[in-house]
Write a protein that holds these residues in place. Structure first.
Motif, mmCIF file in Angstrom:
data_model
loop_
_atom_site.group_PDB
_atom_site.id
_atom_site.type_symbol
_atom_site.label_atom_id
_atom_site.label_comp_id
_atom_site.label_asym_id
_atom_site.label_seq_id
_atom_site.Cartn_x
_atom_site.Cartn_y
_atom_site.Cartn_z
ATOM 1 N N LEU A 230 -4.571 4.199 133.184
ATOM 2 C CA LEU A 230 -6.264 3.670 133.747
ATOM 3 C C LEU A 230 -7.123 4.812 132.939
ATOM 4 C CD1 LEU A 230 -8.363 1.065 134.349
ATOM 5 C CD2 LEU A 230 -7.903 1.562 136.478
ATOM 6 N N PHE A 231 -7.189 5.885 133.685
ATOM 7 C CA PHE A 231 -7.926 6.667 132.592
ATOM 8 C C PHE A 231 -7.885 6.910 131.128
ATOM 9 C CE2 PHE A 231 -8.576 11.308 131.839
ATOM 10 C CZ PHE A 231 -10.416 11.067 132.469
ATOM 11 N N TYR A 232 -6.748 7.632 131.194
ATOM 12 C CA TYR A 232 -5.908 7.024 129.098
ATOM 13 C C TYR A 232 -7.129 6.003 128.473
ATOM 14 C CZ TYR A 232 -4.111 7.808 125.403
ATOM 15 O OH TYR A 232 -3.057 8.004 123.868
ATOM 16 N N LEU A 233 -7.068 4.690 128.908
ATOM 17 C CA LEU A 233 -7.353 3.618 128.010
ATOM 18 C C LEU A 233 -9.194 4.133 128.484
ATOM 19 C CD1 LEU A 233 -5.648 1.096 128.700
ATOM 20 C CD2 LEU A 233 -5.269 2.515 126.418
ATOM 21 N N VAL A 234 -9.449 4.143 129.536
ATOM 22 C CA VAL A 234 -10.787 4.277 130.025
ATOM 23 C C VAL A 234 -11.323 5.256 128.884
ATOM 24 C CG1 VAL A 234 -12.919 4.032 131.451
ATOM 25 C CG2 VAL A 234 -11.020 2.901 132.026
ATOM 26 N N ILE A 238 -11.887 2.105 125.944
ATOM 27 C CA ILE A 238 -11.689 0.777 126.610
ATOM 28 C C ILE A 238 -12.353 -0.015 128.083
ATOM 29 C CG2 ILE A 238 -9.792 -0.855 126.740
ATOM 30 C CD1 ILE A 238 -8.201 1.011 124.982
ATOM 31 N N LYS A 239 -13.106 -0.582 128.424
ATOM 32 C CA LYS A 239 -13.669 -0.878 129.215
ATOM 33 C C LYS A 239 -12.810 -1.126 130.452
ATOM 34 C CE LYS A 239 -18.001 -3.656 127.040
ATOM 35 N NZ LYS A 239 -18.307 -4.572 127.803
ATOM 36 N N GLU A 240 -13.186 -1.190 131.976
ATOM 37 C CA GLU A 240 -11.955 -0.950 132.438
ATOM 38 C C GLU A 240 -11.114 -2.408 132.881
ATOM 39 O OE1 GLU A 240 -11.820 -0.337 137.168
ATOM 40 O OE2 GLU A 240 -13.125 0.931 136.301
ATOM 41 N N LYS A 245 -6.212 -4.670 131.828
ATOM 42 C CA LYS A 245 -5.639 -6.739 131.479
ATOM 43 C C LYS A 245 -4.752 -6.007 130.496
ATOM 44 C CE LYS A 245 -6.249 -10.875 128.818
ATOM 45 N NZ LYS A 245 -7.128 -11.599 128.151
ATOM 46 N N LEU A 246 -4.614 -4.847 129.967
ATOM 47 C CA LEU A 246 -3.617 -4.445 128.291
ATOM 48 C C LEU A 246 -2.575 -4.348 129.368
ATOM 49 C CD1 LEU A 246 -6.065 -2.233 125.816
ATOM 50 C CD2 LEU A 246 -4.152 -3.986 126.098
ATOM 51 N N ILE A 247 -2.821 -3.012 130.753
ATOM 52 C CA ILE A 247 -1.893 -2.752 131.731
ATOM 53 C C ILE A 247 -0.589 -4.114 132.369
ATOM 54 C CG2 ILE A 247 -0.769 -1.798 133.196
ATOM 55 C CD1 ILE A 247 -3.557 0.711 132.841
ATOM 56 N N THR A 248 -1.483 -4.636 132.477
ATOM 57 C CA THR A 248 -0.747 -5.625 132.747
ATOM 58 C C THR A 248 0.366 -6.890 131.815
ATOM 59 O OG1 THR A 248 -2.691 -6.493 134.524
ATOM 60 C CG2 THR A 248 -0.973 -7.787 134.225
ATOM 61 N N LEU A 249 -0.313 -6.895 130.903
ATOM 62 C CA LEU A 249 0.165 -7.410 129.930
ATOM 63 C C LEU A 249 2.050 -6.636 129.099
ATOM 64 C CD1 LEU A 249 -2.421 -8.636 127.531
ATOM 65 C CD2 LEU A 249 -1.385 -9.820 128.761
ATOM 66 N N ILE A 272 0.812 -15.973 129.587
ATOM 67 C CA ILE A 272 0.168 -14.909 130.893
ATOM 68 C C ILE A 272 -1.157 -14.183 129.625
ATOM 69 C CG2 ILE A 272 0.997 -12.082 130.628
ATOM 70 C CD1 ILE A 272 3.671 -13.214 129.367
ATOM 71 N N GLU A 273 -1.517 -14.579 128.674
ATOM 72 C CA GLU A 273 -2.818 -13.894 128.655
ATOM 73 C C GLU A 273 -3.954 -15.181 128.516
ATOM 74 O OE1 GLU A 273 -1.954 -14.865 124.121
ATOM 75 O OE2 GLU A 273 -1.999 -12.185 123.640
ATOM 76 N N GLU A 274 -3.855 -16.107 129.244
ATOM 77 C CA GLU A 274 -4.371 -16.494 130.117
ATOM 78 C C GLU A 274 -4.758 -16.367 131.415
ATOM 79 O OE1 GLU A 274 -3.729 -21.272 129.315
ATOM 80 O OE2 GLU A 274 -4.961 -21.038 126.786
ATOM 81 N N ARG A 275 -3.887 -16.073 132.178
ATOM 82 C CA ARG A 275 -3.544 -15.837 133.355
ATOM 83 C C ARG A 275 -3.684 -14.611 134.011
ATOM 84 N NH1 ARG A 275 -0.029 -18.212 138.327
ATOM 85 N NH2 ARG A 275 -2.577 -18.061 138.829
#
Length: 276
Positions: A230-234, A238-240, A245-249, A272-275
């Motif tokens: 999460l820290f790497y992406l933020v 990228i917004k938290e 969402k990216l990690i979940t996908l 998946i993307e919608e939920r």
């Protein structure tokens, strides 16, 4: 796509219908249960039969039994998007038969799914992969078990889940190697990623080993999202919320690798993307 109910049928009684597959089919078979009144469905794959069966949103309060005879092979792909009811599936494997199961569950509300695989024949093999998501007030339980009765059998189970908001998710099941099932191997992995404090997540794999000359392992992980990821992406702008969402996908999308039907894969991806 072929409808399974267009193939050979045997009416056992008012509550039980048997379907018999006596030859391999290149096309995917559609397992549409909606219009059939029978509670119990039995599917026999005779010797050396190789088929792929697709079940999309049709397993409504049914008991399904697959019997795989010598050297037969079944790929069983399940995808759920609407509300599901309690379902039980049993797979019986005979000599050198193989089962490949994949379940993409993105249904809503409550769902109890019980899957049991009996490795009755020497050299039989089973593989299982599940991906699921719970949110809002969803309550889901998946009970997946493998029982090794013969020598040289193999089973591998992988369950992945994401639990959000006030939802509940449980991964249960037993892998048992009975006395005499020498040189058998059984492996389980159950992982749930939890997003909120109100979530109720549980992974409880059980190993029962009655033989010495075997391989057995299990891993159960229930934990929050990886903070380093999460820290790497933020840190890269990228917004938290989007980062989560990216990690979940990335956690759920690998289920698509098990679905060869392109239309179904697209529907799964969209859900998946919608939920998330």
């Amino acid at each position: 796509m072929i409808n399974l109910f267009d193939l050979r049928k045997e009416q056992i009684d008012n509550d039980t219908l048997k379907l018999v597959l006596d030859k391999s089919l290149d096309d995917t078979i559609n397992f549409d249960l909606k219009s059939y009144k029978e509670k119990n469905i039995i599917v026999d794959l005779l010797d050396n039969v190789n088929v792929t069966i697709l079940n999309v949103d049709t397993d409504k309060s049914k008991n399904i039994t697959f019997n795989l005879f010598g050297y037969s092979k079944l790929t069983y792909n399940i995808a759920s998007f609407s509300k599901c009811e309690e379902t039980e599936v049993v797979v019986n494997l005979n000599e050198n038969s193989e089962f490949f199961g994949a379940y993409a569950d993105f249904s809503i509300d409550s769902n109890t799914y019980k899957f049991t695989c009996n490795l009755n024949g020497r050299g039989s093999r089973a593989y299982w992969h599940l991906a699921t998501l719970t949110k809002n007030s969803d309550k889901k339980t998946f009970d997946v078990s493998f029982y090794h009765y013969e020598k040289d059998t193999y089973a591998k189970m992988e369950n992945y889940g994401v639990c959000e908001e006030a939802s509940s998710l449980s991964f249960l099941g037993t892998s048992k190697i009975f006395k005499g099932a020498k040189r058998s191997a059984t492996h389980q992995s159950a992982k749930i990623m939890v997003f909120d404090k109100k979530c109720n997540a549980k992974a409880s794999p059980i190993l029962c080993i009655d033989e010495n000359d075997v391989q057995a392992s299990h891993a159960a992980v229930v934990g929050q999202i990886n903070e380093d990821h999460l820290f790497y992406l933020v840190s890269r702008g990228i917004k938290e919320k989007d980062a989560k969402k990216l990690i979940t996908l990335g956690y759920l999308m690998p289920i698509l690798d098990h679905f060869k039907d392109e239309a179904t894969s697209e529907i799964i991806k969209k859900n998946i993307e919608e939920r998330v």
